[in-house]
Design a protein around this motif. Structure first.
Motif, mmCIF file in Angstrom:
data_model
loop_
_atom_site.group_PDB
_atom_site.id
_atom_site.type_symbol
_atom_site.label_atom_id
_atom_site.label_comp_id
_atom_site.label_asym_id
_atom_site.label_seq_id
_atom_site.Cartn_x
_atom_site.Cartn_y
_atom_site.Cartn_z
ATOM 1 N N PRO A 127 0.768 -1.179 -0.050
ATOM 2 C CA PRO A 127 -0.169 0.062 0.094
ATOM 3 C C PRO A 127 1.016 1.318 0.081
ATOM 4 O O PRO A 127 1.817 1.402 0.669
ATOM 5 N N GLN A 128 0.594 2.316 -1.054
ATOM 6 C CA GLN A 128 1.193 3.457 -0.945
ATOM 7 C C GLN A 128 0.028 4.487 -0.596
ATOM 8 O O GLN A 128 -1.166 4.234 -0.884
ATOM 9 N N ALA A 129 0.191 5.629 -0.308
ATOM 10 C CA ALA A 129 -0.549 6.994 -0.049
ATOM 11 C C ALA A 129 -1.656 7.011 -1.182
ATOM 12 O O ALA A 129 -2.999 7.233 -0.741
ATOM 13 N N ALA A 130 -1.490 6.723 -2.485
ATOM 14 C CA ALA A 130 -2.354 7.247 -3.452
ATOM 15 C C ALA A 130 -3.462 6.081 -3.712
ATOM 16 O O ALA A 130 -4.459 6.393 -4.308
ATOM 17 N N GLN A 131 -2.971 4.750 -3.261
ATOM 18 C CA GLN A 131 -3.984 3.614 -3.466
ATOM 19 C C GLN A 131 -5.282 3.692 -3.110
ATOM 20 O O GLN A 131 -5.285 4.085 -1.883
ATOM 21 N N PRO A 132 -6.341 3.197 -3.841
ATOM 22 C CA PRO A 132 -7.731 2.964 -3.263
ATOM 23 C C PRO A 132 -7.766 2.507 -1.888
ATOM 24 O O PRO A 132 -8.488 2.969 -1.035
ATOM 25 N N VAL A 133 -6.903 1.394 -1.874
ATOM 26 C CA VAL A 133 -7.374 0.717 -0.369
ATOM 27 C C VAL A 133 -6.506 1.552 0.738
ATOM 28 O O VAL A 133 -7.332 1.516 1.833
ATOM 29 N N THR A 134 -5.817 2.196 0.414
ATOM 30 C CA THR A 134 -5.262 3.186 1.517
ATOM 31 C C THR A 134 -6.113 4.439 1.695
ATOM 32 O O THR A 134 -6.532 4.604 2.990
ATOM 33 N N LYS A 135 -6.653 4.835 0.560
ATOM 34 C CA LYS A 135 -7.978 5.783 0.873
ATOM 35 C C LYS A 135 -9.082 5.362 1.589
ATOM 36 O O LYS A 135 -9.823 5.777 2.294
ATOM 37 N N TYR A 183 -6.617 -4.273 -3.740
ATOM 38 C CA TYR A 183 -7.560 -5.102 -3.324
ATOM 39 C C TYR A 183 -7.943 -6.066 -4.400
ATOM 40 O O TYR A 183 -9.036 -7.026 -4.398
ATOM 41 N N TRP A 184 -6.946 -6.212 -5.621
ATOM 42 C CA TRP A 184 -7.292 -7.194 -6.677
ATOM 43 C C TRP A 184 -5.800 -7.800 -7.120
ATOM 44 O O TRP A 184 -4.948 -7.010 -7.116
ATOM 45 N N SER A 185 -5.698 -8.857 -7.191
ATOM 46 C CA SER A 185 -4.585 -9.538 -7.646
ATOM 47 C C SER A 185 -4.163 -9.902 -8.948
ATOM 48 O O SER A 185 -4.975 -10.698 -9.589
ATOM 49 N N ALA A 186 -3.346 -9.362 -9.455
ATOM 50 C CA ALA A 186 -2.869 -9.680 -11.010
ATOM 51 C C ALA A 186 -2.443 -11.185 -11.263
ATOM 52 O O ALA A 186 -2.689 -11.609 -12.311
ATOM 53 N N ALA A 187 -1.803 -11.772 -10.224
ATOM 54 C CA ALA A 187 -1.399 -13.159 -10.130
ATOM 55 C C ALA A 187 -2.552 -14.006 -10.075
ATOM 56 O O ALA A 187 -2.796 -14.971 -10.962
ATOM 57 N N PRO A 193 -11.815 -9.429 -1.003
ATOM 58 C CA PRO A 193 -12.616 -8.727 -0.334
ATOM 59 C C PRO A 193 -12.356 -8.548 0.900
ATOM 60 O O PRO A 193 -12.776 -7.419 1.887
ATOM 61 N N ASP A 194 -11.334 -9.384 1.537
ATOM 62 C CA ASP A 194 -10.917 -9.276 3.120
ATOM 63 C C ASP A 194 -10.061 -8.152 3.301
ATOM 64 O O ASP A 194 -10.068 -7.670 4.147
ATOM 65 N N LEU A 195 -9.467 -7.576 2.076
ATOM 66 C CA LEU A 195 -8.752 -6.432 2.419
ATOM 67 C C LEU A 195 -9.446 -5.242 2.138
ATOM 68 O O LEU A 195 -9.089 -4.175 2.806
ATOM 69 N N VAL A 196 -10.701 -5.257 1.400
ATOM 70 C CA VAL A 196 -11.531 -4.176 1.483
ATOM 71 C C VAL A 196 -12.175 -3.863 2.982
ATOM 72 O O VAL A 196 -12.062 -2.982 3.396
ATOM 73 N N GLU A 197 -12.325 -5.287 3.199
ATOM 74 C CA GLU A 197 -12.970 -5.203 4.986
ATOM 75 C C GLU A 197 -11.915 -4.674 5.816
ATOM 76 O O GLU A 197 -12.017 -3.726 6.757
ATOM 77 N N LEU A 198 -10.697 -5.032 5.755
ATOM 78 C CA LEU A 198 -9.609 -4.645 6.551
ATOM 79 C C LEU A 198 -9.310 -3.049 6.466
ATOM 80 O O LEU A 198 -9.301 -2.468 7.608
ATOM 81 N N ALA A 199 -9.465 -2.501 5.213
ATOM 82 C CA ALA A 199 -9.224 -1.097 5.171
ATOM 83 C C ALA A 199 -10.825 -0.470 5.350
ATOM 84 O O ALA A 199 -10.618 0.493 6.005
#
Length: 484
Positions: A127-135, A183-187, A193-199
């Protein structure tokens, strides 16, 4: 045969190009700034009413610009997140840009999942400051009521596509845009969704990720809308990048990305694993110091602009008479030295001349970017051509040194709206795939970008010696900086 349009909704403006479906030739274009007030202290706003994007889109498309257009692609600024309530209304203005206020939230998230490596393994980025998950984390901490009412999450291009289609029940995105959310993995090609909930503190509805050649839908007037994508992915599509191609982008900071067939998971977080708009991957490595290195050198030498700095540097010779600048003026991300400063080494009486310092600034900046390129090469990424983007790519001192320092052919494309052109190419692809005239696995073959092509030629050995000189000073000053 027909015409398609691509629109790029950047942080400041909307640009629309109308292109020939078969060749990609730009036939008409429109432009309008976003009707957004700058903050009192200058710079860009952190919050924007997304209606501003629609207003500027309408203005850019004025005068019958879209007459006869069969399909539209949408490219938009990455990292903007639009929180909607259960009825589809915005809960608050869109959160845009690389917001300083989210830096604490980014550090919180890294710790909450168990460190940088845990994030890199989960979604291919830290996570970086600009990313949606951080916001989202910032929103949950700073505006809990708004966070609680947030039921749906869209990025800028998702929201624009949804609006163009008349706000249907189905909301879509593409791999490229999704890969930048955190919160989406290219791999794995799936959401976390658990990371959305975490944030955010709770689950939210996320848009369906559709394939590169799929259409998001058709407007009531019969206009096909393609999947859309983020600006970086659209620009890569507009430039016609393929395997073996890398892009070095010269802004104040720098970024290096390349087309690769698979996602690169990197436990150190140096590589961000993005997806492109074609089904391939775009691993990205960023540096904090690119053109700011040149600006700093120009100020130190009392020069009015970078053109004068470049002219002065051309009076020196490769290697700058032994002068080496490690350009870590803002600390550095690649290598990970956040608290360091720049270093000027090799000072001798004969090297202490303005032209050698000017040359060392250019070589230091380019060697720093070559280090970033080598991070990708070290993971098996093939680099045969390097596309050099940004105004500084036109400087003679950059063009003289870059091919030999990068060890590859360097392509300097003519300035053009590559993100908008990429969006139009995506629209032509979706149109052709829908009509059965194009393979959904292969984008249409459009004419490449007009460009200057620079070869390393006989300078290659000299360039590698300069690079070795830089690496020696880096290793001496910051031993093991590139060891994971």
């Amino acid at each position: 045969m027909g015409i398609v349009a691509g629109l790029d909704s950047s942080p400041d403006f909307t640009r629309i190009v109308v292109c020939d479906t078969d060749t990609g030739a730009v036939l008409r274009q429109g432009y309008a700034p976003h009707p957004v007030d700058a903050p009192a202290g200058g710079g860009r706003p952190s919050d924007v009413d997304p209606q501003a994007w629609l207003l500027s889109l309408g203005e850019a498309a004025g005068g019958g610009l879209l007459e006869g257009v069969q399909a539209i692609g949408v490219s938009a600024q990455q990292n903007a997140v639009v929180p909607l309530d259960a009825q589809g209304n915005t809960v608050r203005p869109a959160m845009v840009g690389g917001d300083k206020r989210a830096q604490v939230a980014a550090a919180d998230l890294v710790d909450a999942l168990g460190g940088r490596e845990a994030w890199a393994q989960a979604v291919g980025c830290v996570p970086q400051a600009a990313q949606p998950v951080t916001k989202l984390r910032w929103l949950a901490k700073s505006e809990p009521d708004a966070a609680q009412r947030t039921a749906v999450l869209l990025q800028a291009h998702d929201w624009l596509v949804w609006q163009l289609l008349g706000r249907p029940a189905r909301r879509t995105t593409d791999r490229g845009g999704a890969s930048g959310t955190g919160y989406w993995s290219a791999a794995t090609g799936g959401y976390r969704p658990d990371l959305v909930e975490l944030a955010l503190g709770h689950q939210a509805v996320l848009p369906e990720v559709i394939g590169p050649a799929e259409a998001a839908g058709t407007t009531p007037e019969g206009l096909l809308i393609s999947a859309g994508t983020g600006e970086t992915m659209a620009a890569a599509l507009g430039l016609g990048l393929g395997t073996g191609d890398a892009v070095v982008s010269l802004g104040a900071s720098g970024s290096v990305m390349a087309v690769h067939p698979e996602a690169l998971m990197d436990g150190t977080g140096t590589i961000t694993a993005l997806a492109d708009a074609t089904g391939m991957h775009l691993p990205v490595v960023t540096t904090l110091n690119a053109v700011r290195t040149l600006r700093g050198a120009a100020e130190l030498l009392g020069l009015p602009d970078l053109e004068t700095l470049s002219d002065l540097a051309m009076k020196s010779t490769p290697g700058s008479h032994g002068l080496v600048l490690l350009p870590y003026l803002e600390g550095e991300r690649t290598p990970n030295l956040p608290h360091t400063a720049g270093t000027l080494a090799g000072l001798r009486r004969e090297s202490m001349k303005p032209e050698h310092l000017a040359r060392a600034a250019f070589e230091g900046m380019l060697c720093g970017l070559a280090d970033a390129l080598d991070v990708l090469r070290g993971r098996g990424v093939e680099v045969r051509r390097v596309f050099l983007l940004g105004a500084a790519a036109e400087l003679p001192a950059v063009q003289a040194a870059a091919p030999a320092l990068f060890g590859a052919q360097v392509v300097v494309p003519q300035p053009a709206d590559y993100a908008a052109i990429g969006a139009a190419r995506q629209a032509a692809w979706a149109l052709g795939a829908t009509q059965g005239t194009l393979d959904p696995r292969t984008p249409p073959a459009w004419q490449g970008a007009a460009a200057q092509v620079l070869e390393p030629g006989e300078e290659l050995a000299v360039g590698q010696a300069v690079r070795q000189q830089f690496v020696s000073v880096r290793e001496q000053t910051h031993p093991g900086a590139f060891r994971s």
